[in-house]
Design a protein around this motif. Sequence first.
Motif, PDB file in Angstrom:
ATOM      1  N   ALA A   1     -73.091  41.709  47.843  1.00 26.53           N
ATOM      2  CA  ALA A   1     -74.391  42.064  47.258  1.00 26.53           C
ATOM      3  C   ALA A   1     -74.080  42.547  45.846  1.00 26.53           C
ATOM      4  N   THR A   2     -74.948  42.278  44.921  1.00 26.38           N
ATOM      5  CA  THR A   2     -74.702  42.718  43.551  1.00 26.38           C
ATOM      6  C   THR A   2     -76.013  42.906  42.804  1.00 26.38           C
ATOM      7  N   ASN A   3     -76.053  43.950  41.990  1.00 27.52           N
ATOM      8  CA  ASN A   3     -77.200  44.157  41.108  1.00 27.52           C
ATOM      9  C   ASN A   3     -76.876  43.715  39.682  1.00 27.52           C
ATOM     10  N   ARG A   4     -75.836  42.882  39.548  1.00 28.24           N
ATOM     11  CA  ARG A   4     -75.547  42.265  38.261  1.00 28.24           C
ATOM     12  C   ARG A   4     -76.586  41.179  37.949  1.00 28.24           C
ATOM     13  N   ARG A   5     -76.697  40.839  36.693  1.00 28.98           N
ATOM     14  CA  ARG A   5     -77.643  39.803  36.275  1.00 28.98           C
ATOM     15  C   ARG A   5     -77.164  38.437  36.753  1.00 28.98           C
ATOM     16  N   HIS A   6     -78.070  37.702  37.391  1.00 25.16           N
ATOM     17  CA  HIS A   6     -77.763  36.362  37.888  1.00 25.16           C
ATOM     18  C   HIS A   6     -77.911  35.361  36.737  1.00 25.16           C
ATOM     19  N   ILE A   7     -76.824  34.644  36.447  1.00 25.46           N
ATOM     20  CA  ILE A   7     -76.816  33.648  35.368  1.00 25.46           C
ATOM     21  C   ILE A   7     -76.412  32.323  36.003  1.00 25.46           C
ATOM     22  N   GLU A   8     -77.369  31.462  36.277  1.00 25.59           N
ATOM     23  CA  GLU A   8     -77.143  30.279  37.104  1.00 25.59           C
ATOM     24  C   GLU A   8     -76.113  29.317  36.529  1.00 25.59           C
ATOM     25  N   ASP A   9     -76.057  29.164  35.216  1.00 24.97           N
ATOM     26  CA  ASP A   9     -75.142  28.186  34.629  1.00 24.97           C
ATOM     27  C   ASP A   9     -73.774  28.779  34.290  1.00 24.97           C
TER      28      ASP A   9
END
Length: 363
Positions: free
Chosen positions: A6-14
Amino acid sequence: MRIYFATNRRHIEDRSPPFGDRYNAEGPAIYRVGFAEVTKVADQIHAPDDGFVINSVHVAPEAPAATRGGEELLGSHAIFDELTRKSRAQKRNVIVYIHGFNSSFQTAIQRAAQLHDLWLDGDKEPLVFAFSWPADGGDGLGFGQNGETAHKWKYFSDRDDAESSGKAIARSLRRLLDYLMELRKQDIATQAEPCEQCLHLVAHSMGNWALRHALLSLRTLISGARLPKIFTNAFLMAADEDADALEHKHKLGLLPQLADAVHVYHSKRDLALLISDTTKLNPDRLGSWGPRIVDGLDSNIYGIDCAAVSETAEWKHGRHQYYRLRPEVIADVRQVIAGRAPDEIAGRKPIRPGRLYRIEPAT
């Protein structure tokens, strides 16, 4: 191997891996869950971080109720279902891991993979669920030991990020509690055998500061009620926390409510914590000296002195990574996980039987 997260880091799809060093775009309390497929590529038993390669990262899909006719899609349910199936079918314990400062998402997964590889229960590998908060990442100790101002500020940045991540960790723990309660109801209804596998918690370095704020947030989320006991063992490794933290409910004093036993592994030779103590104006560190007192603390809190076994091969670790790199410490942890009584663990010397111990170097 599969490492859950689990992570509250920003999701960067690419991006690969697809998480950055800042918060989720919706705020620090919002987290995503998933799993990473990892391969061990190093031959040595105690592989460095780059001995584990992340092959792929799967982020569990989620959707709000408004887009699904009133039914919310929760990624955590799918992950918890898979963990439960594997734990029961394969009789494997689950380790919940909170990493320390100066760590990228990739480093967090790699170190979780080391726990999967080394923290065995007999010959059984655990299932590892890592919570990765947005530490800045980078090389070295990250405490500004080279005198560079930017590195000194990185420490405070990570400390703020760990504190702000407490609510996200608490929300994920609350989701786990709800899941376990529902699972118990189902087992009772179907007269199924209760699960005999264990949940263990491990927090390293500044992850203990994040854990403090997670406990406080979790108490708020359950309306001030006593925390339910879900972990068999809580391992506080090289804790960048105050030495009196377990004495106070506004610090880590709530932890014995959550775990059957709390094990504080510490070393006065830990360079990272020495710098934290002397240059960051912090009080004495729990990870340096262990609990300030033991009289008056819960009887299930133990101090384990690792000063004689804290040295590791790489100088940049600053005697701060012994929990995953020293065979003596790994052997000690494995005996705790196996359920051996504190006074019966091989490799320890009792300092105060039943409470305080010292790990001796292997001959």
